[in-house]
Design a protein around this motif. Sequence first.
Motif, PDB file in Angstrom:
ATOM      1  N   LEU A  87       0.687  -1.276  -0.345  1.00 34.04           N
ATOM      2  CA  LEU A  87      -0.268  -0.283   0.283  1.00 34.04           C
ATOM      3  C   LEU A  87       0.833   1.109   0.373  1.00 34.04           C
ATOM      4  CD1 LEU A  87      -2.540   1.156   0.815  1.00 34.04           C
ATOM      5  CD2 LEU A  87      -2.070   1.047   3.184  1.00 34.04           C
ATOM      6  N   HIS A  88       0.455   2.192  -0.725  1.00 24.29           N
ATOM      7  CA  HIS A  88       1.484   3.463  -0.709  1.00 24.29           C
ATOM      8  C   HIS A  88       0.217   4.588  -1.242  1.00 24.29           C
ATOM      9  CE1 HIS A  88       5.191   5.847  -2.035  1.00 24.29           C
ATOM     10  NE2 HIS A  88       3.827   6.905  -2.815  1.00 24.29           N
ATOM     11  N   VAL A  89       0.753   5.728   0.121  1.00 20.19           N
ATOM     12  CA  VAL A  89      -0.163   6.644   0.258  1.00 20.19           C
ATOM     13  C   VAL A  89       1.075   8.016   0.111  1.00 20.19           C
ATOM     14  CG1 VAL A  89      -1.533   7.907   2.227  1.00 20.19           C
ATOM     15  CG2 VAL A  89      -1.664   5.538   2.063  1.00 20.19           C
ATOM     16  N   HIS A  90       0.538   8.705  -0.783  1.00 20.51           N
ATOM     17  CA  HIS A  90       0.550  10.055  -0.220  1.00 20.51           C
ATOM     18  C   HIS A  90       0.538  11.247   0.402  1.00 20.51           C
ATOM     19  CE1 HIS A  90       2.219   8.543  -4.695  1.00 20.51           C
ATOM     20  NE2 HIS A  90       1.084   8.581  -4.878  1.00 20.51           N
ATOM     21  N   ILE A  91       1.608  11.304   1.311  1.00 26.74           N
ATOM     22  CA  ILE A  91       0.982  11.690   2.603  1.00 26.74           C
ATOM     23  C   ILE A  91       0.949  13.510   2.227  1.00 26.74           C
ATOM     24  CG2 ILE A  91       1.796  12.408   4.873  1.00 26.74           C
ATOM     25  CD1 ILE A  91       0.855   9.481   4.342  1.00 26.74           C
ATOM     26  N   LEU A 143       6.603  13.481   1.176  1.00 24.17           N
ATOM     27  CA  LEU A 143       6.281  12.043   1.855  1.00 24.17           C
ATOM     28  C   LEU A 143       5.756  10.951   1.463  1.00 24.17           C
ATOM     29  CD1 LEU A 143       6.379  14.034   5.789  1.00 24.17           C
ATOM     30  CD2 LEU A 143       8.301  12.366   4.073  1.00 24.17           C
ATOM     31  N   CYS A 144       5.779   9.939   1.504  1.00 23.39           N
ATOM     32  CA  CYS A 144       4.795   8.844   1.098  1.00 23.39           C
ATOM     33  C   CYS A 144       4.988   7.863   2.597  1.00 23.39           C
ATOM     34  CB  CYS A 144       5.673   8.281   0.118  1.00 23.39           C
ATOM     35  SG  CYS A 144       5.766   9.218  -1.843  1.00 23.39           S
ATOM     36  N   LEU A 145       3.798   7.200   2.366  1.00 24.43           N
ATOM     37  CA  LEU A 145       4.033   5.689   3.688  1.00 24.43           C
ATOM     38  C   LEU A 145       3.770   4.743   2.636  1.00 24.43           C
ATOM     39  CD1 LEU A 145       2.955   5.181   6.800  1.00 24.43           C
ATOM     40  CD2 LEU A 145       0.536   5.158   5.954  1.00 24.43           C
TER      41      LEU A 145
END
Length: 138
Positions: free
Chosen positions: A88-92, A96-98
């Motif tokens: 799972l890749h989330v653009h914060i 920043l990426c989580l």
Amino acid sequence: MTERFTVSMDDELSARFDAYLRQHGYANRSEAVRDLVRGVLSEQARQQDADRPCVAAVTYLYDHQERDLGRRMTEAHHEQVDLTLSALHVHIDQRLCLETLVLRGPIAATEAFGNALISRPGIQHGHLHTIPLDQPSD
Ligand code: NI
């Protein structure tokens, strides 16, 4: 079946344990003791059997523009595709990426991969949670 047993504890240890229950939101001592015992047994299983199957979640944060990390982390995932169930890749924000990866494999290989990801330069707040599974019966 539920086994009941009595635990004796001196006042100081008991007070510290009660503070721990409050901090972690436990409604009673039994639930906290069960979780602590499970944690110790999981850790023991992890140390004793490198080939034992496990599932693991690894989570971390990084700046994708720093050190070409966006591309390099994706490349690392592809290199260990057999261990990775899901990513799972989330653009914060702008930079920043989580990422959270769910891994499955033998404990030693799975943890080596997870720890190698989170120890890379520029990777922040890395955390690996390993859950040992029962050995498949054959
Ligand atoms: Ni991103």
